[in-house]
Design a protein around this motif. Structure first.
Motif, PDB file in Angstrom:
ATOM      1  N   PHE A  23       0.877  -1.147   0.036  1.00  0.00           N
ATOM      2  CA  PHE A  23      -0.098  -0.164   0.015  1.00  0.00           C
ATOM      3  C   PHE A  23       0.883   1.217   0.037  1.00  0.00           C
ATOM      4  O   PHE A  23       1.173   1.832   0.944  1.00  0.00           O
ATOM      5  N   ALA A  26       0.009   4.796   1.387  1.00  0.00           N
ATOM      6  CA  ALA A  26      -0.377   4.998   3.005  1.00  0.00           C
ATOM      7  C   ALA A  26       0.930   5.732   3.599  1.00  0.00           C
ATOM      8  O   ALA A  26       1.845   5.952   2.864  1.00  0.00           O
ATOM      9  N   ARG A  27       0.424   6.784   4.518  1.00  0.00           N
ATOM     10  CA  ARG A  27       1.763   7.590   5.156  1.00  0.00           C
ATOM     11  C   ARG A  27       2.795   6.648   5.658  1.00  0.00           C
ATOM     12  O   ARG A  27       3.832   7.007   5.674  1.00  0.00           O
ATOM     13  N   ALA A  30       2.700  -0.090   4.900  1.00  0.00           N
ATOM     14  CA  ALA A  30       1.447  -0.937   5.221  1.00  0.00           C
ATOM     15  C   ALA A  30       1.098  -1.482   3.995  1.00  0.00           C
ATOM     16  O   ALA A  30       1.642  -1.492   3.036  1.00  0.00           O
ATOM     17  N   LYS A  32      -2.298  -3.556   2.241  1.00  0.00           N
ATOM     18  CA  LYS A  32      -3.901  -3.696   1.830  1.00  0.00           C
ATOM     19  C   LYS A  32      -4.229  -5.132   2.162  1.00  0.00           C
ATOM     20  O   LYS A  32      -3.673  -5.907   1.460  1.00  0.00           O
ATOM     21  N   SER A  46      -6.302  -2.004   6.167  1.00  0.00           N
ATOM     22  CA  SER A  46      -5.082  -1.312   6.021  1.00  0.00           C
ATOM     23  C   SER A  46      -3.987  -1.913   7.276  1.00  0.00           C
ATOM     24  O   SER A  46      -4.461  -1.542   8.405  1.00  0.00           O
ATOM     25  N   GLN A  48      -0.261  -2.082   9.061  1.00  0.00           N
ATOM     26  CA  GLN A  48       1.137  -1.717   9.293  1.00  0.00           C
ATOM     27  C   GLN A  48       2.074  -3.048   9.599  1.00  0.00           C
ATOM     28  O   GLN A  48       2.623  -2.971  10.770  1.00  0.00           O
ATOM     29  N   VAL A  74      -8.109   5.597   4.487  1.00  0.00           N
ATOM     30  CA  VAL A  74      -6.521   5.630   4.485  1.00  0.00           C
ATOM     31  C   VAL A  74      -6.203   5.859   3.158  1.00  0.00           C
ATOM     32  O   VAL A  74      -6.301   4.937   2.128  1.00  0.00           O
ATOM     33  N   ALA A  75      -5.741   7.119   2.893  1.00  0.00           N
ATOM     34  CA  ALA A  75      -5.360   7.489   1.390  1.00  0.00           C
ATOM     35  C   ALA A  75      -6.551   7.184   0.663  1.00  0.00           C
ATOM     36  O   ALA A  75      -7.811   7.754   0.939  1.00  0.00           O
ATOM     37  N   SER A  79     -10.581   1.179   5.146  1.00  0.00           N
ATOM     38  CA  SER A  79     -10.408   0.005   5.963  1.00  0.00           C
ATOM     39  C   SER A  79     -11.353  -0.125   6.819  1.00  0.00           C
ATOM     40  O   SER A  79     -12.020   0.939   7.721  1.00  0.00           O
TER      41      SER A  79
END
Length: 109
Positions: A23, A26-27, A30, A32, A46, A48, A74-75, A79
Motif C-alpha cells: 500500500f 499510506a503515510r 502498510a 492492503k 490497511s 502496518q 486511509v489514503a 479500512s
C-alpha cells in the motif's frame, strides 16, 4: 477502566487473508488486506505489518480483527476492520492468531 459489558461490545473475529498487497499511498508502510469473515463477508484492512511480514506469507493465514468499528479512510482505501497484533516496539507488529483451525468469522470472547 471499562466494564465486562463494555468489552463484550467489541466484536473480535477470525478472518482468513485472501489477498495482501503493498500500500504505497499510506503515510506509514502498510499492506492492503482482504479478509474472509464467513457470514460477515469479505472485509478490507490497511495494516502496518511490513517490518515482519511479506504479502505472500500473509495470504491464507487466519488472523484476529475487530469487525464492528466504523470504516476508516486511509489514503484512497477504506479500512473496514482492525487487524490485531502485539507491538513489541514502535513500527513492529506481531500478528495474533488462534492456535487451532477455526471457521472464518468465529467470534472471540
Amino acid at each position: 477502566m471499562i466494564t465486562y459489558d463494555d468489552f463484550t461490545k467489541i466484536e473480535i473475529r477470525t478472518g482468513r487473508v485472501i489477498k495482501a498487497e503493498p500500500f504505497p499511498k499510506a503515510r506509514q508502510a502498510a499492506y492492503k488486506l482482504w479478509l474472509d469473515f464467513g457470514d460477515l463477508g469479505i472485509r478490507q484492512s490497511s495494516a502496518q505489518l511490513t517490518r515482519r511480514y511479506q504479502p505472500a506469507e500473509l495470504e491464507g493465514r487466519t488472523l484476529l480483527a475487530v469487525t464492528n468499528l466504523p470504516p476508516r479512510q486511509v489514503a484512497d482505501f477504506v479500512s473496514e476492520v482492525l487487524v490485531l497484533g502485539a507491538v513489541p516496539e514502535e513500527g513492529d507488529v506481531v500478528l495474533i492468531a488462534p492456535d487451532a483451525v477455526t471457521p472464518p468469522g468465529t467470534r472471540i470472547l
